[in-house]
Design an enzyme around this catalytic site. Sequence first.
Site, PDB file in Angstrom:
ATOM      1  N   ASP A   1      -9.750  -6.540   5.533  1.00 43.22           N
ATOM      2  CA  ASP A   1     -10.297  -6.911   4.235  1.00 43.22           C
ATOM      3  C   ASP A   1     -11.330  -8.022   4.309  1.00 43.22           C
ATOM      4  OD1 ASP A   1      -9.777  -5.377   1.984  1.00 43.22           O
ATOM      5  OD2 ASP A   1      -7.696  -5.999   1.896  1.00 43.22           O
TER       6      ASP A   1
ATOM      7  N   GLU B   1      -7.846 -12.911   2.730  1.00 42.23           N
ATOM      8  CA  GLU B   1      -8.550 -11.635   2.826  1.00 42.23           C
ATOM      9  C   GLU B   1      -9.891 -11.604   2.104  1.00 42.23           C
ATOM     10  OE1 GLU B   1      -5.903  -8.172   2.941  1.00 42.23           O
ATOM     11  OE2 GLU B   1      -4.476  -9.352   1.807  1.00 42.23           O
TER      12      GLU B   1
ATOM     13  N   HIS C   1       0.798  -1.226   0.000  1.00 43.10           N
ATOM     14  CA  HIS C   1       0.000   0.000   0.000  1.00 43.10           C
ATOM     15  C   HIS C   1       0.833   1.280   0.000  1.00 43.10           C
ATOM     16  CE1 HIS C   1      -3.770  -2.112   0.384  1.00 43.10           C
ATOM     17  NE2 HIS C   1      -3.356  -2.750   1.456  1.00 43.10           N
TER      18      HIS C   1
END
Length: 389
Positions: free
Chosen positions: A231, A205, A101
């Site tokens: 998630d 996830e 990320h």
Amino acid sequence: MKNATLLTAAAVTAGALLAVTVSDAGAQPGQDAEPFRAAEFEFGSRFEIPDGQAPEIWNPAKRKLVAGGPMIGGTVRAVDPRTYCAMAGAGYDFIWVEMQHEAISWEQVARMWRTCPGPAAPGARVAYADEREIQHATDMGALVIVVPTVDSVEEAQAAVDWTYFPPLGRRSFGGGQGPREMWTGVPGGYRQTWNDNVVLILMIETLEGVESAREIARIPGVTALFAASGDLGNFSGFGEGEAEYEALITEVADAAIEAGIHACAPLRWANRPSFTCFQAGTETANILRGAQAEIGQAEERFRGTGGGAPAERSGTAALLAELTAQCGAITYEADCYAAVESAASGVRNAPAAEQVQVVRRLREIMGANPNQAARIGEIATGAGLAVNR
């Protein structure tokens, strides 16, 4: 006629000899042997540990897991080596550099790892399971590999392939790799003991990942499954504490335990008995918490001299510090929401002045994070603290 016959016979003989000669010249050694089949090849003993010896576990993170845990990793999103070194020396078992990320380059990561290869083991959450991504991490020195959003057995096998050296995996080995600078002196040799020391964590996830979790957990080389709190809520539409959400978490943990590997989760789930490895907060959260604690201690000492404003209850100060750490810059929504619930519940029966402090901070957070504001308001109200004007 006789001469013609002799000439014809000579020509036939010469042709036959020429054919034999050409045939012999074209024959290759081993032409009659079976074709080579890689699957039938028996791997050699070059990298085996001598008989009677066991490979030493020199990776501190793997050592912690072997001992039963908890293995705790701090999260780094910055690229400053000084910040990384502070986290690496803070007591974590490994450092989880965020490569999924964040816009961080492997060159920046390598600089941090080579500046401080310990005491915490260097690790990274890569962006996906492929040769380039995982080999960049391992070649730069990572000892812990975290792969996100693993949905299938095929993705999981790819992660194993690029993490491990043969015969278990397909990781390439060559001169100039980063570990040569960092791990040259490890007991038993880096190449010989790598497969016994690396930690591979696969994050479950999505709903597809949960469906495949039991098969994924049984793949040789998978060290742990990570039940991704944020998630799994994102992909399911349910949140922590709701039955549907908790069933997903339980399925991931059960898959890991059934396969004899480890189950990982956010650090706030350290009280859940199924989990033995955890992801802790970011360097930003630690700075915020540390500053809040330092300021609180200083103010308390100052008030001990007879000056200053009336002291607020220490419990409220801690709740405010946690709110700031988890929600000041939201990294993981689930962690922020847990801090909101804790703060709202913690001051439910507190004096009005302390409730006002928490409400004011929650409103600031909601104003700064409009996408999460409604959910924060719902959680606070559900815990007994009205924050909506």
